[in-house]
Design an enzyme around this catalytic site. Sequence first.
Site, short mmCIF file in Angstrom:
data_model
loop_
_atom_site.label_atom_id
_atom_site.label_comp_id
_atom_site.label_asym_id
_atom_site.label_seq_id
_atom_site.Cartn_x
_atom_site.Cartn_y
_atom_site.Cartn_z
N GLU A 85 0.83 -1.22 0.00
CA GLU A 85 0.00 0.00 0.00
C GLU A 85 0.86 1.26 0.00
O GLU A 85 1.68 1.47 0.91
CB GLU A 85 -0.93 0.01 1.22
CG GLU A 85 -1.86 1.21 1.21
CD GLU A 85 -2.89 1.18 2.35
OE1 GLU A 85 -3.25 0.09 2.82
OE2 GLU A 85 -3.30 2.27 2.76
N LYS A 279 -7.46 -0.70 11.28
CA LYS A 279 -6.88 -1.14 9.99
C LYS A 279 -5.59 -0.36 9.73
O LYS A 279 -4.58 -0.92 9.30
CB LYS A 279 -7.89 -0.91 8.85
CG LYS A 279 -7.48 -1.47 7.52
CD LYS A 279 -6.61 -0.55 6.71
CE LYS A 279 -6.20 -1.17 5.39
NZ LYS A 279 -5.24 -0.36 4.65
N ASP A 295 3.69 -14.67 11.42
CA ASP A 295 2.39 -15.03 10.86
C ASP A 295 1.41 -13.86 11.06
O ASP A 295 0.84 -13.70 12.14
CB ASP A 295 1.91 -16.30 11.58
CG ASP A 295 0.57 -16.79 11.10
OD1 ASP A 295 -0.14 -16.03 10.41
OD2 ASP A 295 0.22 -17.93 11.44
N HIS A 392 -1.96 10.57 0.61
CA HIS A 392 -2.35 9.33 -0.04
C HIS A 392 -2.26 9.44 -1.54
O HIS A 392 -1.68 8.60 -2.21
CB HIS A 392 -3.81 9.04 0.34
CG HIS A 392 -3.97 7.77 1.09
ND1 HIS A 392 -5.01 6.95 0.93
CD2 HIS A 392 -3.18 7.19 2.02
CE1 HIS A 392 -4.89 5.90 1.72
NE2 HIS A 392 -3.79 6.04 2.40
#
Length: 446
Positions: A85, A279, A295, A392
Amino acid sequence: MEKRIKGFSKRTREEKAEWIANQYFQNPKEALALLDQYRHRDDKLQKLHDEFIENTLTNFYIPFGVAPNFKINGNDYVLPMAIEESSVVAAAAKAASFWYDRGGFKSTVVATKKIGHVHFVYYGDYNKLWEFFNSVKDRFFADTEEITHNMRKRGGGILDLMLINKDFEEPNYYQIKATFETVDSMGANFINTCLEQFAQTLKEVVSESDLFTDEEKQIDIIMCILSNYTPDCLVRSEVSCPIEELETDGVTAEEFVRKFERAVHVARIEPYRATTHNKGIMNGIDAVVIATGNDFRAIEAACHTYAARSGQYRSLTDCSIENGIFKFWIEVPLSLGTVGGLTNLHPMVKFAHEMLNHPNAKELMGIVAASGLAQNFGALRALVTTGIQKGHMKMHLLNILNNLGATHEEKEEMKVFFNDRVPQHSAVVKRFCEMRGVSSVEELKK
Ligand code: MEV
């Protein structure tokens, strides 16, 4: 058309690739060439990757970036981040730099216990089983001595065993709940091996005893498995500074702190926002977890369960303002390993560990928590000041341009053009077409 295939895993890699290319691609040759292009030229390295999983065809790359200027417990780190991202690494580095000059991150490991269960069915009196279980507990430790030998030498092992009654929720359902210390390994294999032995021991001790009827002796093991929920493998990381040091991006310190605190409160009470808030935290956590060979699915699962521990899904971070001091912290369950698993195998994972100066599991927990906190600080700072799109979309511009097949020179020219404009997809395409002197994207492709 049915495309069921038998014995797929027994075919060679070339056969598998060919079958897929022929079955699913308009241009099989092109598909095969792409698979080939993504394979390592170094056969030894490729073999290593081939053997990580089954049916490997090729590699799937995500960028390995670095975020410098993290000061954590007085030590300077460059964090390895594996993430696709755009803007996550830049945001982490910016937040790290900001806090570097304000004392950095202080991480503390609260606890390192891990949990696993033997889930079983027993048709009898619980109290009888409970008393019996406690009287033969030593046998469970004795039967796993060989399995736990090395772990005990490293300072870990089985900490405790408890019998849990779940009969009121699911008829005849009980558990052996085991607590483990696995030191620097994540410990999944160790825990599961111990649990499977506990199940066998349970069946044995009950069937050898005269206390139980034949029906009671019919203990039915449902499953033996570690829990990825690790609320007692917990780390806290925090940053703090006097409020006046928080003047940022044209906003006064007081206004910034007021808005920031409100944003954190919104994520505490509103699950819709909490999900996005967390998130963003996971952007920072997962990227370092993946780069260090851990993991990330286990970590994700644990963090989200922890976020919902009060019965409502809430923010993983919190803040306070007391006596003129702004404090911002995160508390997350992070069951991480620095030995075993991929850590000794994957060359880039080894690189990441060396770059972090070979942390032990506790140090890595502190590093990963700081990364999550930095990411959340960066996101909230942008959200309550300039808005998220500015940063962004700047990174996003590059993705759009790559999609359009822009050359280096064209990218540079477009960056200048969009320096003080929002690079919305349609605006970028329009400007790019103008630059190339064409009227549509279709024309670009000709
Ligand atoms: C995007 O990946 C993450 C953010 O949405 C997080 C947030 O809103 O706090 C920016």
